[in-house]
Scaffold this active site. Structure first.
Site, PDB file in Angstrom:
ATOM      1  N   HIS A  17      31.204  66.897  54.785  1.00 10.72           N
ATOM      2  CA  HIS A  17      31.686  66.612  53.434  1.00 10.72           C
ATOM      3  C   HIS A  17      31.986  65.142  53.206  1.00 10.72           C
ATOM      4  CE1 HIS A  17      31.828  70.796  52.356  1.00 10.72           C
ATOM      5  NE2 HIS A  17      32.495  71.065  53.471  1.00 10.72           N
ATOM      6  N   GLY A  18      31.714  64.298  54.168  1.00  9.48           N
ATOM      7  CA  GLY A  18      31.959  62.871  54.031  1.00  9.48           C
ATOM      8  C   GLY A  18      30.663  62.106  53.854  1.00  9.48           C
TER       9      GLY A  18
END
Length: 153
Positions: A49-50
């Site tokens: 998710h980064g």
């Protein structure tokens, strides 16, 4: 060769609680020093998710090791092209999302571990060994023992 230690794995084996900080937005390797100063035992770099590249994750992992933290990386997929690369870059473990069966969990372990426990290929002098090249068989045994595989079911 000095034993390769994973402080997080050791702590958990003693039945102790470990505090982890998620690294998702700060790309500076100094985030590892901040985590240590704040009392965390480990960090995990979130590639699922980064916005980070594997290169950024590796820099943060090396800094975390130097700070005495056990760096983990959550990969965006469970394939060996992600798992082995983040481990080769300095992670002491992987967090593998989207695991829906025992067979998929075994695949993740196989990608993270060297033979005879898995299928990970040798990459040479890794950050976990201070970029020194210990004897291959010894390095593989030590890495297998120290490497964590955390699956998200």
């Amino acid at each position: 060769m000095a034993a390769l230690r994973n402080a997080l794995k050791d702590r958990l084996a003693r039945g102790e609680v470990a505090a982890s900080m998620t690294v998702r937005l700060v790309a500076d390797p100094a985030v590892a020093l901040l985590a240590r100063s704040a009392g965390f035992d480990t960090i995990y770099v979130d590639l699922e998710h980064g916005p980070f590249s594997i290169e950024t994750a590796a820099r943060i992992c090396v800094a975390a090791q130097e700070a005495g933290l056990a760096p983990l990386v959550r990969v965006p997929a469970r394939g060996p092209e992600w798992i082995s690369r983040v481990l080769d870059g300095g992670a002491m473990g992987v967090i593998v999302p989207h695991v829906d069966s025992a067979a998929e969990a075994r695949e993740a372990v196989a990608a993270a571990k060297y033979p005879p426990l898995g299928r990970r290929s040798a990459a040479g002098a890794l950050p976990q060994f201070g970029f020194r090249g210990p004897p291959q068989a010894e390095a593989m045994r030590a890495a297998n023992e120290a490497t964590m595989v955390v699956v998200q079911l």
